[in-house]
Design an enzyme around this catalytic site. Structure first.
Site, PDB file in Angstrom:
ATOM      1  N   GLU A 229     -43.301 -22.634  44.543  1.00  0.00           N
ATOM      2  CA  GLU A 229     -43.991 -22.036  43.398  1.00  0.00           C
ATOM      3  C   GLU A 229     -44.138 -23.029  42.252  1.00  0.00           C
ATOM      4  OE1 GLU A 229     -45.482 -19.292  43.340  1.00  0.00           O
ATOM      5  OE2 GLU A 229     -44.594 -17.975  44.846  1.00  0.00           O
ATOM      6  N   ARG A 233     -47.921 -24.333  41.091  1.00  0.00           N
ATOM      7  CA  ARG A 233     -48.311 -23.851  39.766  1.00  0.00           C
ATOM      8  C   ARG A 233     -48.187 -24.941  38.701  1.00  0.00           C
ATOM      9  NH1 ARG A 233     -47.290 -17.720  39.219  1.00  0.00           N
ATOM     10  NH2 ARG A 233     -46.833 -17.008  41.326  1.00  0.00           N
ATOM     11  N   ASP A 361     -49.330 -17.948  55.385  1.00  0.00           N
ATOM     12  CA  ASP A 361     -50.729 -18.156  55.032  1.00  0.00           C
ATOM     13  C   ASP A 361     -51.129 -19.600  54.753  1.00  0.00           C
ATOM     14  OD1 ASP A 361     -49.116 -18.106  52.780  1.00  0.00           O
ATOM     15  OD2 ASP A 361     -50.339 -16.684  51.654  1.00  0.00           O
ATOM     16  N   GLU A 497     -57.521 -13.857  46.244  1.00  0.00           N
ATOM     17  CA  GLU A 497     -57.972 -14.418  47.524  1.00  0.00           C
ATOM     18  C   GLU A 497     -59.369 -13.958  47.936  1.00  0.00           C
ATOM     19  OE1 GLU A 497     -53.746 -14.901  47.053  1.00  0.00           O
ATOM     20  OE2 GLU A 497     -54.923 -13.042  47.102  1.00  0.00           O
ATOM     21  N   THR A 584     -53.699 -24.163  46.536  1.00  0.00           N
ATOM     22  CA  THR A 584     -53.543 -22.734  46.813  1.00  0.00           C
ATOM     23  C   THR A 584     -53.325 -21.913  45.549  1.00  0.00           C
ATOM     24  OG1 THR A 584     -52.496 -21.217  48.401  1.00  0.00           O
ATOM     25  CG2 THR A 584     -51.040 -22.667  47.126  1.00  0.00           C
TER      26      THR A 584
END
Length: 594
Positions: A229, A233, A361, A497, A584
């Site tokens: 994360e 980010r 994913d 998404e 992502t």
């Protein structure tokens, strides 16, 4: 002869030579002060430079050539691009540096590139204009919204941002109902996630204000953070802000954080621990078990690769490259991976669920995007991605009943099929279409289109017009509906998404229906998610016409969802797919050539 030195204010040459017949030149030189000797040396050097300049540049064409790249600085300098520069001979003789600068007439961005190059010699901005540089042209003009739909998205962003600024400034997330904040890692996640969104939307004052906070207040002397994360980010957000704005401060911050997270890779296998203390350097497995999520350890490659490209330090890409090679060598089910991997042994957990949703994913997403980012040179990445897509078609791709919606299910324990699909899976339509654009099998685009119909139906068929977090698909030909939503799965977290895939499909096909689908989704968020006192909220139950709010505004609402809306509604593709690869967390990074 003797030399007499005097300073003259009315002549370019600072020295005058007069005869002195009674003293030798050597004795007179010895009597000069240190300052006078220095001035004499300067005279000699100036004469040599003058001769060189006259022989080299005399009669040269001093017309400034327009720089071939259009970028954010062009509006400030383009007025001089086509003007001849006239150089007065006397002024030109005065200083070689001045004359050379007029001959070369460097644009503003070239000066910036040289300043950054001093500290980061492999910076992605450093390269020749003949195409031999390591990175594609990353200079793009962002003029702000150009149509009413984009303007509406910008207003939604500003409404969200103002509430965040008022009630949660510098904190991870806004709680819009209680007008307070939520702390996860205490790294200003919403602010950093929003940096490139503001830049792309042309919100200069907001961007500058956030930049000042990053420069003066962002501290990494914190505790435990999640490697994945924090990478996607914070590292991704800082690198993207750097590439767009060319402000080296963002790169310095990204480098500092990258260094602090490197201890996570200190395992026997090279597979990183999921968590690392960025103050002490202690890394460990998650609190809930011994394994890391497969998607998490394989969705840090774009960011760490780019950190190496921009700083010239290979340790970052070497660390994530070892992870990629290790996972490549692990046994798989026709290219499909279980969702857990052990950091100590390096083994994928077997049995474990195989999913294109949570914990699986972005493994598949980054196979393709890392291949694109690195100039399509790593054949293993391409093969692994294609094999995985074939495995997906063989084991997971199904049609619902009775209406035949295409969806991707899961294999429980790697064996038993479940007709469950997370909203997270919606990324795959955009990824498949992007791969087809880059020369991979054309049927991938057809699958992408079919799946995107289903993801849109997950919005359309809900009374609120917004998608649930998870849906199940009917396998019964006599069923009344294809999409089944269970009560625990009916919430909406403002996820990006579906809008992400609408963005890719629109710009890769030109079919305006994708813009219309996106506009319908945006309007549903406006109706149900906008909080009267400021900000936007996640929702509790999309199966009702008027869902209630959850007291949370996700950082990716500003960093991803609104950004993809803005890009979808643009009059031109603001981030060309042959120049940028988007991580992502929706942070664009430049594609590199090798």
């Amino acid at each position: 002869m003797s030399v007499s030195i005097s300073i003259r204010d009315d002549s370019f040459y600072p020295f005058a030579i007069t005869p002195a017949p009674r003293q030798s030149l050597i004795r007179k030189w010895q009597r000069l002060t240190r300052l006078q000797k220095s001035l004499a040396y300067l005279l000699a050097v100036s004469l040599v430079i003058l001769i060189i300049y006259k022989t080299t540049f005399h009669g040269a064409d001093l017309t400034a050539t327009p720089h071939p790249r259009k970028n954010i600085f062009d509006e400030k300098v383009e007025g001089n691009h086509n003007q001849d520069i006239v150089v007065d001979d006397a002024v030109a003789d005065a200083a070689t540096n001045t004359a050379a600068s007029k001959v070369n007439a460097k644009p503003v961005q070239e000066v910036i590139k040289e300043e950054v190059a001093d500290e980061y010699p492999n910076d992605s901005l450093n390269g020749d204009d003949d195409g031999s540089d390591d990175v594609v042209d990353s200079h793009i003009v962002f003029d702000g919204p150009t149509n009413p739909r984009q303007t509406a998205v910008v207003e939604a962003f500003k409404y969200s941002w103002q509430a965040y600024k008022q009630h949660a400034w510098g904190k991870d997330q806004l709680k819009p109902l209680s007008q307070s904040h939520h702390t996860w890692f205490d790294l200003g996640l919403t602010l950093i996630d929003s940096l490139d969104t503001m830049y792309i939307m042309g919100l200069k004052s907001e961007f500058d204000e956030a930049k000042l906070w990053v420069q003066e207040s962002l501290s990494f002397d914190k505790g435990d953070v999640n490697l994945f994360e924090t990478t996607i980010r914070v590292v991704g957000g800082l690198l993207s802000a750097y590439h767009l704005s060319h402000d080296a401060m963002f790169l310095q911050k990204a480098k500092d954080l990258g260094n602090r997270m490197m201890p996570a890779f200190s395992t026997k296998s090279g597979i990183p621990y999921s968590d690392v203390n960025i103050k002490t350097g202690r890394a460990h497995a998650p609190r809930w078990g011994p394994d890391s999520s497969t998607s998490e350890v394989t969705t840090i490659q774009l960011e760490f690769n780019d950190l190496s490209y921009t700083t010239g330090d290979d340790k970052y890409k070497n660390a994530v490259g070892k992870v990629r090679r290790h996972v490549h060598d692990q046994p798989k089910k026709d290219g499909l991976v279980p969702i857990f991997i052990n950091a100590q042994t390096g083994k994928l957990r077997d049995p474990a669920t195989i999913s294109f949703g949570a914990r699986g994913d972005s493994y598949y997403e980054y196979l393709l995007k890392e291949w694109i980012q690195t100039g399509k040179q790593d054949e293993r990445l391409r093969r692994d991605y294609i094999e995985a897509m074939e495995g997906m078609k063989k084991h997971l791709l199904r049609k619902s009943k009775p209406n035949g919606l295409t969806y991707i299910g899961e294999l429980l324990s790697g064996r038993t099929f479940s007709p469950k699909m997370d909203h997270l899976v919606a990324f795959i339509s955009g990824t498949l279409a992007l791969g087809a654009h880059h020369g991979l099998p054309t049927d991938h685009l057809d699958i992408a289109k079919d799946l995107l119909v289903t993801f849109n139906e997950m919005y359309v068929q809900m009374p609120s017009g917004l998608s649930p977090e998870i849906a199940y698909f009917s396998t019964d030909i006599d069923a009344k509906t294809d999409i089944i939503v269970k009560p625990p799965d009916s919430h909406n977290l403002q996820r990006p998404e579906t809008v992400e895939s609408l963005y890719y499909l629109y710009w890769l096909t030109g079919d305006k229906k994708y813009q219309e689908w996106g506009w319908n989704i945006f309007q549903a968020f406006e109706r149900h998610s906008k909080v009267k006192t400021g900000g936007y909220c996640s929702l509790n139950n999309v199966r009702v016409a008027e869902p209630s709010c959850k007291d949370n505004m996700e950082s990716f609402w500003l960093g991803e969802t609104l950004k993809y809306f803005y890009l979808l509604f643009a009059d031109k593709n603001l981030l060309p797919f042959d120049q940028w690869v988007i991580n992502t967390e929706a942070h664009p990074l430049p594609i590199h050539k090798h």
